[in-house]
Design a protein around this motif. Structure first.
Motif, PDB file in Angstrom:
ATOM      1  N   MET A   1      15.755  18.162   2.335  1.00  0.00           N
ATOM      2  CA  MET A   1      15.786  19.401   1.546  1.00  0.00           C
ATOM      3  C   MET A   1      14.399  20.038   1.527  1.00  0.00           C
ATOM      4  SD  MET A   1      16.644  19.888  -2.508  1.00  0.00           S
ATOM      5  CE  MET A   1      16.310  21.446  -3.322  1.00  0.00           C
ATOM      6  N   LEU A   2      14.356  21.337   1.743  1.00  0.00           N
ATOM      7  CA  LEU A   2      13.088  22.068   1.702  1.00  0.00           C
ATOM      8  C   LEU A   2      12.533  22.103   0.280  1.00  0.00           C
ATOM      9  CD1 LEU A   2      10.992  23.993   3.058  1.00  0.00           C
ATOM     10  CD2 LEU A   2      12.506  25.880   2.399  1.00  0.00           C
ATOM     11  N   ARG A   3      11.305  21.631   0.098  1.00  0.00           N
ATOM     12  CA  ARG A   3      10.616  21.730  -1.189  1.00  0.00           C
ATOM     13  C   ARG A   3       9.505  22.761  -1.039  1.00  0.00           C
ATOM     14  NH1 ARG A   3      10.873  18.257  -5.160  1.00  0.00           N
ATOM     15  NH2 ARG A   3      10.334  20.192  -6.244  1.00  0.00           N
ATOM     16  N   LEU A   4       9.873  24.023  -1.143  1.00  0.00           N
ATOM     17  CA  LEU A   4       8.944  25.119  -0.915  1.00  0.00           C
ATOM     18  C   LEU A   4       7.756  25.060  -1.875  1.00  0.00           C
ATOM     19  CD1 LEU A   4       8.693  27.580   0.935  1.00  0.00           C
ATOM     20  CD2 LEU A   4       9.992  28.901  -0.748  1.00  0.00           C
ATOM     21  N   THR A   5       7.988  24.598  -3.109  1.00  0.00           N
ATOM     22  CA  THR A   5       6.907  24.531  -4.095  1.00  0.00           C
ATOM     23  C   THR A   5       5.824  23.535  -3.706  1.00  0.00           C
ATOM     24  OG1 THR A   5       8.222  22.950  -5.382  1.00  0.00           O
ATOM     25  CG2 THR A   5       8.344  25.268  -6.026  1.00  0.00           C
ATOM     26  N   HIS A   6       6.142  22.587  -2.816  1.00  0.00           N
ATOM     27  CA  HIS A   6       5.151  21.592  -2.408  1.00  0.00           C
ATOM     28  C   HIS A   6       4.161  22.135  -1.388  1.00  0.00           C
ATOM     29  CE1 HIS A   6       7.605  17.830  -3.796  1.00  0.00           C
ATOM     30  NE2 HIS A   6       7.369  18.687  -4.757  1.00  0.00           N
ATOM     31  N   TYR A   7       4.376  23.365  -0.935  1.00  0.00           N
ATOM     32  CA  TYR A   7       3.431  24.002  -0.022  1.00  0.00           C
ATOM     33  C   TYR A   7       2.322  24.745  -0.768  1.00  0.00           C
ATOM     34  CZ  TYR A   7       6.450  23.107   4.001  1.00  0.00           C
ATOM     35  OH  TYR A   7       7.189  22.498   4.996  1.00  0.00           O
ATOM     36  N   ALA A   8       2.348  24.704  -2.093  1.00  0.00           N
ATOM     37  CA  ALA A   8       1.401  25.490  -2.878  1.00  0.00           C
ATOM     38  C   ALA A   8       0.721  24.623  -3.923  1.00  0.00           C
ATOM     39  CB  ALA A   8       2.128  26.639  -3.572  1.00  0.00           C
ATOM     40  N   LEU A   9      -0.564  24.893  -4.166  1.00  0.00           N
ATOM     41  CA  LEU A   9      -1.295  24.179  -5.213  1.00  0.00           C
ATOM     42  C   LEU A   9      -0.801  24.576  -6.589  1.00  0.00           C
ATOM     43  CD1 LEU A   9      -4.958  24.360  -3.829  1.00  0.00           C
ATOM     44  CD2 LEU A   9      -3.400  22.398  -3.804  1.00  0.00           C
ATOM     45  N   GLY A  10      -0.622  25.881  -6.790  1.00  0.00           N
ATOM     46  CA  GLY A  10      -0.114  26.374  -8.061  1.00  0.00           C
ATOM     47  C   GLY A  10       1.295  26.872  -7.868  1.00  0.00           C
TER      48      GLY A  10
END
Length: 337
Positions: A1-10
């Motif tokens: 599953m894509l965890r898009l939020t894990h590509y960002a610090l904030g």
């Protein structure tokens, strides 16, 4: 599953530069006029309002803003919708209506599929269409973190603007959306739990609330985003030269947000908001959990209005300036910790 939020610090508006640091950066720019502007600059940098406003004729003013941020949810379509609603909100907060928007996209092209970017842009386009706002191109760059938002141009009646420096003693304070999206988004990023109630709040446009407010003669408002309810309330009170008395028990809260605070899912941006406002705040009996929720960094939050409109709870009032720009009265009983 894509965890898009894990590509960002904030995440979302919690990734903003902290308010105190930003004000230090901008300190030398307020009051400056560059070149020879056409028309009258009605709202600029001086009070840190939601958008710039320039009068172009007796009954017309241009409203201009830009807003973008890192993923706040894992679903790319929902992120696009949230980011677009958030960008459009700055125009509504000034009492305007958006006319045309341009996409702003930063994409790590070697780490994330362009199909995902397409879903983000589709979400933004659907919100722009819902707002009756033209979407006409934009700009994209490659970068280490995904970022998305919009630059928006709108129109307003210069005699019906809502500004953050127009508050007067005696006016009630109303809030058009519940708070708590910051802590719920942080819990989502950490655990993968989904909170459709928070997505519903963040994708809701502030168009109807803005129209009701301007028709009711409201002339002071701001939207509640990355600096939290306390931060934006402090900016409004400071700009208007008044004290804002906040009834903590009257503030609407998104379902699940109290539990997220209790369980420790507090974004760093929310803690920084509280640190910034604390020297200007009389917290009364409010405990730490209450204060953190009131300072929670919101994404695409509601309008904070100095006035009353149907459907928006009254959460406080403006009074003559006292010892503190912001005073909290009361607290939720189960949050006296």
């Amino acid at each position: 599953m894509l965890r898009l939020t894990h590509y960002a610090l904030g995440g979302g508006c919690a990734c903003k530069i902290p308010a105190g640091e930003l004000e230090a950066v901008l300190a030398g720019l307020t009051g400056l006029t560059v070149g020879a502007p056409q028309g009258d600059l009605l709202v600029g940098l001086d009070t840190g309002d939601d958008a710039a406003v320039v009068r172009i004729s007796a009954g017309q003013a241009v409203v201009s803003t830009a807003d973008f941020f890192t993923p706040v949810v894992d679903d790319p379509y929902d992120w696009g919708r949230i980011a677009a609603a958030n960008a459009l909100s700055d125009v509504y907060a000034m009492g305007g209506r958006p006319l045309v928007a341009l996409n702003l996209l930063c994409w790590p092209r070697e780490g994330l599929s362009y199909d995902v970017a397409g879903e983000v842009l589709r979400g933004g386009a659907d919100i722009a269409a819902k707002a009756g706002c033209h979407l006409a191109g934009g700009h994209s760059v490659h970068g280490p973190e995904p970022l998305y938002g919009m630059a928006v141009t709108g129109m307003a009646d210069p005699d019906r603007l809502m500004r953050n420096d127009a508050g007067r003693p005696g006016l009630p304070l109303s809030l058009t959306k519940p708070i708590g999206s910051g802590v719920l988004n942080n819990r989502h990023k950490a655990t993968g739990e989904t909170f459709p109630q928070a997505v519903e709040v963040m994708t809701a446009l502030n168009a109807d609330a803005a129209a009701l407010a301007t028709d009711a003669g409201v002339r002071c408002a701001t939207d509640v985003t990355g600096f939290g309810l306390l931060g934006h309330l402090y900016k409004l009170a400071r700009a208007s030269g008044v004290t804002a008395e906040l009834d903590a028990a009257a503030v609407p809260v998104i379902e699940g947000a109290w539990e997220a605070i209790r369980d420790g899912y507090v974004p760093g941006g929310s803690r920084r908001n509280l640190e910034w406002v604390a020297p200007h705040l009389d917290p009364g009996d409010a405990g730490e959990h209450t204060l953190l929720l009131l300072a929670d960094a919101q994404t695409s939050g509601g309008l904070l209005i100095a006035g009353e409109i149907p459907g928006a709870p009254v959460i406080g009032r403006l009074t003559p300036r006292g010892d503190h720009p912001v005073v909290i009265r009361g607290t939720a009983a189960h949050l006296r910790v």
